[in-house]
Design an enzyme around this catalytic site. Structure first.
Site, PDB file in Angstrom:
ATOM      1  N   CYS A  45       5.329  27.275  16.042  1.00 25.19           N
ATOM      2  CA  CYS A  45       4.396  27.230  14.509  1.00 25.19           C
ATOM      3  C   CYS A  45       3.121  27.189  14.804  1.00 25.19           C
ATOM      4  CB  CYS A  45       4.405  25.495  13.199  1.00 25.19           C
ATOM      5  SG  CYS A  45       6.619  25.745  13.293  1.00 25.19           S
TER       6      CYS A  45
HETATM    7  C1  BEZ Z   1       7.584  24.534  16.146  1.00 28.39           C
HETATM    8  O1  BEZ Z   1       7.019  24.562  15.908  1.00 28.39           O
HETATM    9  O2  BEZ Z   1       7.653  24.371  17.919  1.00 28.39           O
HETATM   10  C2  BEZ Z   1       9.059  22.931  15.805  1.00 28.39           C
HETATM   11  C3  BEZ Z   1       8.922  22.617  15.244  1.00 28.39           C
HETATM   12  C4  BEZ Z   1      10.291  22.294  14.431  1.00 28.39           C
HETATM   13  C5  BEZ Z   1      11.150  21.763  15.700  1.00 28.39           C
HETATM   14  C6  BEZ Z   1      11.279  22.462  16.268  1.00 28.39           C
HETATM   15  C7  BEZ Z   1       9.992  23.640  16.960  1.00 28.39           C
END
Ligand code: BEZ
Length: 211
Positions: A45
């Site tokens: 994210c």
């Molecule tokens: C991420 O943004 O890296 C992420 C968010 C939720 C679950 C797994 C990865």
């Protein structure tokens, strides 16, 4: 309720990092992209929000307002924004909706319990000036989105809203386009006096119309 192409994008009032917005008032008659991410302070994210922020000029050039969303509260979004600026070399320059009570997530069907019962999925809604949904896509938490592809779709949507054409696989700005089947050869002859190339009667190519 899931949202389908052609549906009106539901309106809502929500707290964001840029103050409280009424979505339809905020959007006005612009194009808009509403996109969700699973959680603040997560790695993929963080890269996605930095990437979208770096593309601000591209969204502005197309008249597209962008807003992000997750179920985190607004103070979390604000704190995380400092990490995004530090690690991505770009400050977040669009509002982030705080949706801790899941009001917007429920309206837009952003929590898919069989994937994860608390986190929002990575969805994107492209919404037209008429407030109708023009594109939806949903990615899993483990896969960051390609925002150049979303710009490419916006280019196609804006072109095909103006001209009776469709864009082929992997089309990009300046590439040849397809005359839609609803246009008869007679009408196409009036529109395209220089003619077209037909691979099949239903597969007619012309250069991308300008304007
Ligand atoms: C991420 O943004 O890296 C992420 C968010 C939720 C679950 C797994 C990865």
């Amino acid at each position: 309720m899931s949202i389908r192409l052609g549906d009106e994008a539901p309106n809502f009032t929500a707290e964001t990092t840029e103050g409280t917005i009424d979505f339809h008032d905020w959007k006005g008659d612009s194009w808009a992209i509403l996109f969700s991410h699973p959680k603040d302070f997560t790695p993929v994210c963080t890269t996605e929000l930095g990437t979208v922020a770096k593309l601000k000029d591209e969204f502005d050039r197309r008249g597209v307002k962008v807003v992000g969303l997750s179920v985190d509260p607004v103070d979390s979004h604000a704190e995380w924004a400092a990490d995004i600026a530090e690690t991505q070399g770009q400050a977040v320059n669009f509002p982030l909706i705080a949706d801790p009570d899941r009001k917007v997530s429920d309206l837009y069907d952003l929590i898919h319990p069989n994937a994860n019962d608390t986190l929002t999925v990575r969805s994107v809604f492209v919404i037209g000036p008429d407030n109708k949904v023009k594109l939806t896509l949903t990615y899993p938490a483990s896969t960051g989105r390609n925002f150049d592809e979303i710009l490419r779709v916006v280019d196609s949507l804006q072109l095909t809203a103006k001209h009776q054409v469709a864009t082929p696989a992997d089309w990009e700005q300046g590439g040849d386009v397809i005359i839609v089947p609803a246009v008869s050869d007679e009408d196409a002859a009036a529109k395209y006096p220089d003619g077209w190339r037909a691979d099949k009667p239903y597969l007619r190519w012309v250069p991308q119309p300008q304007g």
